[in-house]
Write an enzyme that holds these catalytic residues in place. Structure first.
Site, PDB file in Angstrom:
ATOM      1  N   SER A   1       0.836  -1.196   0.000  1.00  0.00           N
ATOM      2  CA  SER A   1       0.000   0.000   0.000  1.00  0.00           C
ATOM      3  C   SER A   1       0.870   1.245   0.000  1.00  0.00           C
ATOM      4  O   SER A   1       2.050   1.195   0.370  1.00  0.00           O
ATOM      5  CB  SER A   1      -0.915  -0.006   1.224  1.00  0.00           C
ATOM      6  OG  SER A   1      -1.735  -1.165   1.241  1.00  0.00           O
TER       7      SER A   1
ATOM      8  N   THR B   1       9.896   2.620  -1.465  1.00  0.00           N
ATOM      9  CA  THR B   1      11.009   3.446  -1.934  1.00  0.00           C
ATOM     10  C   THR B   1      12.106   3.530  -0.884  1.00  0.00           C
ATOM     11  O   THR B   1      13.303   3.579  -1.214  1.00  0.00           O
ATOM     12  CB  THR B   1      10.503   4.847  -2.303  1.00  0.00           C
ATOM     13  OG1 THR B   1       9.428   4.731  -3.243  1.00  0.00           O
ATOM     14  CG2 THR B   1      11.612   5.678  -2.914  1.00  0.00           C
TER      15      THR B   1
ATOM     16  N   GLU C   1     -23.691  11.333  19.957  1.00  0.00           N
ATOM     17  CA  GLU C   1     -22.447  10.627  20.260  1.00  0.00           C
ATOM     18  C   GLU C   1     -22.596   9.743  21.495  1.00  0.00           C
ATOM     19  O   GLU C   1     -22.005   8.659  21.562  1.00  0.00           O
ATOM     20  CB  GLU C   1     -21.310  11.625  20.456  1.00  0.00           C
ATOM     21  CG  GLU C   1     -21.062  12.569  19.278  1.00  0.00           C
ATOM     22  CD  GLU C   1     -20.851  11.828  17.972  1.00  0.00           C
ATOM     23  OE1 GLU C   1     -20.377  10.669  17.996  1.00  0.00           O
ATOM     24  OE2 GLU C   1     -21.174  12.396  16.923  1.00  0.00           O
TER      25      GLU C   1
ATOM     26  N   ASP D   1     -23.220   7.601   9.169  1.00  0.00           N
ATOM     27  CA  ASP D   1     -23.494   6.326   9.839  1.00  0.00           C
ATOM     28  C   ASP D   1     -24.336   5.422   8.955  1.00  0.00           C
ATOM     29  O   ASP D   1     -24.085   4.215   8.849  1.00  0.00           O
ATOM     30  CB  ASP D   1     -24.228   6.587  11.165  1.00  0.00           C
ATOM     31  CG  ASP D   1     -23.420   7.469  12.099  1.00  0.00           C
ATOM     32  OD1 ASP D   1     -22.181   7.397  12.042  1.00  0.00           O
ATOM     33  OD2 ASP D   1     -24.026   8.218  12.876  1.00  0.00           O
TER      34      ASP D   1
END
Length: 653
Positions: free
Chosen positions: A213, A219, A435, A512
């Site tokens: 990834s 590198t 929340e 959500d």
């Protein structure tokens, strides 16, 4: 360092003597001097005096001011009786000048032709031609220079020999990807001592493909090989091969391998090889596409009729699925080295490498930071350490403390705080209950990850967030955890329905709902978690990653699609019902946690656990307006039945 000395000596042997910039300066200096010589040959006025009109000359002769003259076909040079010199151009056909000179008593004589006039004439005629020939010769010399540095050198390879004289990277600077490092260390050992492997019949690998990834260190591994190997190291990008000119890519490939042969044994590193190595026949062009011609030449050079002994090709890509199969076969890329996202041990080692450059406070614990950053790549961790150092500098601190690392982690994972955003009291209250709904459902779902932090401070595009962190690195997800995540995703929406009523539900649950729908669709169509549809795949991803330009293609009939939609709806509805049940059963906890978020704005997992167990939060007084915050107290709130622990990486809510 032996590796650097070897590379430098080879470069000095292959380069022509002298500095090319000095040579260019000398050529242009010679041209400039030649022009000055020509100008000086034409400019003879300073020797013969100032130019005067012919009529003035005759007048001066008549009045007796002229002492002597030299008469030529094109000019007359003379001297006045006072010693001044002059020059004039005679009028053609004037036969009265000689009698005038005799009558005025002027000494006169014929002027001999100038010896340089013929040379001046020849130079005047041939100078433009000589300049054109010189410029053409200079341009051809530039084209013949290697590396494409000369003018019109677009057919030359742009590969650069890396010497790493400063900022040298070694395998000691590469941490967290031990298996990939060992694979490449063996190649370096083969270059250093080939007889150790060849006496057992082993041959040097022709190529190694680094797959991983973005940000995992591909590198960096290549730079470490350049720092460790005692052989020349060429580096080039895949996009450097292809230009607008037809055949340039193939020409650059040939030139690159010619340079590599002169310096064999050597290593050639091609970064982002998918730019030139994509599957043939899938592009927009026809069979004569420039990119395909470049790939064909690369395939022949790597393993064609003529073997290239002693040249090791190392390439890097994060899209191995688009590479041509002929490029991946043994003999071209004998090894495919996967560079994974580091685990907790690897993250701790990577943090230790980057923290060497930062003055740390005694309370900094790399293990705690590593545990709180699952899914972070090496580049992410380097950015985390840099953000912490910048925060410490902004706060005028001499050392970077653990608080800076925690704040930097929140900034990297959730975005910067938007404290300047003005929210009404109703919006703050809605966000707090939303929340709190996520947090309470997460507490009572056994398979859910522990809560790390809950906040109603806007960050990024979110008005609030509950961050859940796994207790350890996870490499696969189970059905019970997926169902728990669905319930937690619905917790915010359900809390709004319970507290504010059906008509007051806000749009804050849009992300959500998107997360829950995507998770439920994957469970049904990809992971075989539907009893009605069974363990079959009904959908596959097109080119591109999900959320990054990717798309889906459904492989099902219309009747099956109806069943898929019904199963997805059933999973989300069951999660909604489960969240409703939990929040109704623990409404007192929902109320207490929402009020605590309104008071403190941000609560850690330990503080939430303390609140729900004892009904209060023991936090040192903070200057938050007039007076310190009062401790929160609650009635006999039942215990959550679950302890919290830190970690990192949000889970969708």
């Amino acid at each position: 360092m032996a590796g650097e000395r070897t590379v430098s000596s080879k470069m000095n042997d292959d380069q022509p003597s002298g500095n090319p910039w000095v040579k260019s300066l000398l050529v242009w200096g010679g041209i400039f001097l030649a022009l000055l010589m020509v100008v000086s040959m034409f400019n003879t006025r300073s020797e013969s005096g100032p130019m005067i009109a012919y009529s003035d000359f005759r007048a001066k002769v008549a009045e007796g001011s002229v002492d002597s003259v030299e008469v030529g076909q094109d000019s007359i040079d003379g001297k006045m009786k006072n010693g001044d010199s002059f020059r004039t151009v005679p009028v053609p056909g004037d036969t009265t000048l000689t009698p005038l000179l005799q009558q005025s008593g002027v000494k006169y004589a014929g002027k001999t032709p100038e010896e340089g006039s013929l040379l001046v004439y020849i130079l005047a005629q041939t100078l433009p031609f000589l300049l054109i020939v010189g410029i053409a010769f200079f341009a051809l010399r530039q084209v013949q220079k290697g590396g494409g540095s000369g003018a019109m050198g677009f057919g030359k390879s742009k590969a650069k020999m890396l010497t790493e004289r400063s900022g040298r990277v070694t395998f000691d600077d590469v941490a967290g990807i031990d298996e990939a490092r060992e694979e490449l260390e063996e190649i370096v050992e083969f270059l250093r001592d080939p007889t150790r492997f060849s006496k057992l019949g082993g041959q040097i690998p022709k190529g190694a493909l680094l797959v991983g990834s973005p940000g995992t260190g591909k590198t960096l591994l290549a730079r470490a090989i350049a720092g460790e190997a005692g052989v020349p190291f060429f580096t080039i990008s895949g996009s450097d091969f292809v230009e607008m000119f037809v055949g340039v890519g193939a020409s650059r490939v040939r030139d690159m391998f010619e340079q590599a042969k002169k310096n064999a044994p050597c290593i050639v590193f091609i970064d982002e090889i998918d730019a030139v190595g994509r599957h043939r026949g899938h592009g927009l062009g026809n069979s004569n596409d420039e990119r395909e011609q470049t790939l064909n030449q690369l395939l022949v050079e790597m393993d064609g009729f003529e073997a290239n002994e002693g040249i090791i090709i190392i390439a890097a890509t994060n899209r191995p699925d688009v590479l041509d199969p002929a490029l991946l076969r043994p003999g071209r890329f004998d090894r495919q080295v996967v560079v994974p996202v580091p685990d907790i041990e690897g993250r701790e080692k990577i943090l230790a490498v980057h923290m060497k450059k930062v003055p740390l406070a005694p309370d900094v614990n790399a293990r705690v930071i590593a545990r709180g950053t699952p899914g972070f790549s090496g580049a992410d961790l380097a950015n985390l350490v840099n953000e912490a150092a910048l925060l410490a500098a902004r706060r005028n601190k001499r050392l970077v403390a653990m608080q800076e690392f925690e704040d930097a982690k929140d900034k990297v994972m959730m975005g910067a705080e938007r404290r300047s955003m003005v929210m009404t009291d109703d919006e703050k209250k809605m966000t707090a209950y939303h929340e709190a709904g996520h947090a309470i459902v997460s507490l009572h779902e056994a398979a859910s990850d522990p809560i790390h932090k809950a906040t109603i401070i806007p960050r990024g595009r979110a008005l609030g967030m509950v961050m859940r962190l796994p207790e350890r690195d996870s490499y696969s997800y189970h059905r019970d955890k997926m169902l728990a995540n669905l319930s937690v995703a619905m917790g915010g929406r359900v809390a709004e329905e319970i507290i504010f009523g059906y008509d007051k539900v806000s749009s804050g649950a849009s992300s959500d709902i998107q997360y829950a729908t995507s998770l439920a669709r994957n469970m049904v169509t990809k992971w075989g978690m539907s009893d009605k549809l069974g363990p079959l795949q009904y959908e596959e991803s097109q080119e591109g990653y999900l959320g990054m330009g990717g798309s889906h293609r459904t492989m099902a009939s219309d009747e099956t699609n109806k069943v898929i939609d019904s199963e997805i709806r059933g999973l989300v509805d069951n999660a909604h019902a489960r969240a409703t049940q939990l929040l109704n059963e623990h409404s007192e906890q929902l109320e207490s946690l929402a009020q605590a978020l309104l008071e403190y704005e941000t609560l850690s997992g330990e503080e939430i656990n303390q609140l729900l167990e004892s009904g209060r939060i023991d936090r040192p007084s903070e200057p938050r307006g007039p007076g310190a915050p009062r401790p929160l107290t609650g009635s006999s709130i039942p215990k959550a039945g679950r302890r919290f622990s830190g970690g990192a990486a949000p889970q969708g809510v």
